[in-house]
Write a protein that holds these residues in place. Sequence first.
Motif, PDB file in Angstrom:
ATOM      1  N   UNK A 159      50.707  29.238  48.229  1.00  0.00           N
ATOM      2  CA  UNK A 159      51.786  30.192  47.955  1.00  0.00           C
ATOM      3  C   UNK A 159      51.571  30.822  46.586  1.00  0.00           C
ATOM      4  N   UNK A 160      51.139  30.016  45.633  1.00  0.00           N
ATOM      5  CA  UNK A 160      50.925  30.509  44.275  1.00  0.00           C
ATOM      6  C   UNK A 160      49.854  31.585  44.224  1.00  0.00           C
ATOM      7  N   UNK A 161      48.709  31.353  44.881  1.00  0.00           N
ATOM      8  CA  UNK A 161      47.640  32.351  44.787  1.00  0.00           C
ATOM      9  C   UNK A 161      48.021  33.638  45.524  1.00  0.00           C
ATOM     10  N   UNK A 162      48.823  33.519  46.562  1.00  0.00           N
ATOM     11  CA  UNK A 162      49.277  34.731  47.235  1.00  0.00           C
ATOM     12  C   UNK A 162      50.184  35.538  46.315  1.00  0.00           C
ATOM     13  N   UNK A 163      51.030  34.857  45.573  1.00  0.00           N
ATOM     14  CA  UNK A 163      51.902  35.529  44.611  1.00  0.00           C
ATOM     15  C   UNK A 163      51.095  36.190  43.501  1.00  0.00           C
ATOM     16  N   UNK A 164      50.104  35.487  42.983  1.00  0.00           N
ATOM     17  CA  UNK A 164      49.252  36.051  41.932  1.00  0.00           C
ATOM     18  C   UNK A 164      48.510  37.269  42.448  1.00  0.00           C
ATOM     19  N   UNK A 165      48.039  37.208  43.670  1.00  0.00           N
ATOM     20  CA  UNK A 165      47.319  38.329  44.262  1.00  0.00           C
ATOM     21  C   UNK A 165      48.178  39.590  44.274  1.00  0.00           C
ATOM     22  N   UNK A 166      49.404  39.445  44.739  1.00  0.00           N
ATOM     23  CA  UNK A 166      50.308  40.602  44.792  1.00  0.00           C
ATOM     24  C   UNK A 166      50.597  41.134  43.385  1.00  0.00           C
ATOM     25  N   UNK A 167      50.835  40.221  42.447  1.00  0.00           N
ATOM     26  CA  UNK A 167      51.136  40.650  41.086  1.00  0.00           C
ATOM     27  C   UNK A 167      49.965  41.340  40.420  1.00  0.00           C
ATOM     28  N   UNK A 168      48.753  40.797  40.606  1.00  0.00           N
ATOM     29  CA  UNK A 168      47.580  41.410  39.992  1.00  0.00           C
ATOM     30  C   UNK A 168      47.296  42.782  40.590  1.00  0.00           C
ATOM     31  N   UNK A 169      47.561  42.938  41.872  1.00  0.00           N
ATOM     32  CA  UNK A 169      47.400  44.267  42.483  1.00  0.00           C
ATOM     33  C   UNK A 169      48.280  45.283  41.771  1.00  0.00           C
ATOM     34  N   UNK A 170      49.493  44.870  41.412  1.00  0.00           N
ATOM     35  CA  UNK A 170      50.397  45.778  40.693  1.00  0.00           C
ATOM     36  C   UNK A 170      49.891  46.048  39.278  1.00  0.00           C
ATOM     37  N   UNK A 171      49.346  45.019  38.643  1.00  0.00           N
ATOM     38  CA  UNK A 171      48.790  45.197  37.298  1.00  0.00           C
ATOM     39  C   UNK A 171      47.693  46.259  37.305  1.00  0.00           C
ATOM     40  N   UNK A 172      46.922  46.297  38.402  1.00  0.00           N
ATOM     41  CA  UNK A 172      45.797  47.226  38.510  1.00  0.00           C
ATOM     42  C   UNK A 172      46.159  48.501  39.265  1.00  0.00           C
ATOM     43  N   UNK A 173      47.440  48.790  39.333  1.00  0.00           N
ATOM     44  CA  UNK A 173      47.927  49.990  40.020  1.00  0.00           C
ATOM     45  C   UNK A 173      47.267  51.256  39.478  1.00  0.00           C
TER      46      UNK A 173
END
Length: 264
Positions: A159-173
Amino acid sequence: MKIDLTGKTAIVSGSTAGIGLAIAKGLANAGAAVTVTGRTQSRVDDAIKTIENQVPGASVDGVAADLGTAEGCNELIRQKPDCDILINNVGIFEPKPFFDITDDDWQHFFDVNVMSAVRLSRHYAQGMKERDWGRIQFLSSESALNIPSEMVHYGMTKTAVQSISRGLAKVLSGTGVTVNAVLPGPTNSEGVGNMISNIAREQGVSEEEAGANFVKENRPSSIIQRIADVEEVANMSVYLASPQASATTGAALRVEGGIVDTMA
């Protein structure tokens, strides 16, 4: 669709066997120069030989390092300062009753399954952003959504890595860097294969029958009603690494045979 990754460099963590090795082989087959990683040099060397034998002309090398530690991640970064494609695949799992999971167990699972991906992504994403192209993937699991009662500590990390994945995608928007999570279900990797072999011996049945029984008993919502092959997961990963997947980011792509009973 022809996926061509010629000229791209890829790092696949935890890629001496199972899903990681299948992904490394798939990326090499598409033309990428691939770095495999494992904890021992002998395992890394064996993985390199396997890929070279199965993918003629493959460009593949390896780094031996324990990516469950900061020192191991730093060693990989020292030897391979940049890459175009990062597959955060390294991970461990272990069925264990909740009341028997110690503090050390929780910390070990978090260090290997989560912090390895955090450390590597934090470094390699910066170069990808500067070059305005890159692909980062986090290998999550259907257990991120269906937390298994027999290994809560494992489900938590996915669950944690899925959350990080979504957040990092936003960071690299707004950049040419995509970040996604891949969610396999039970897959015939080395660890699962060993588990199924043990079940087959205990039940006195074939491994195929033991695998089918495992799915029926432990993942009854599965639509395919079988354990997946590692290549089936690798195919999704190779596509997400391709230029053709440029509009797919911040997503959780499921390769779990329909176990998660939602359409979203």
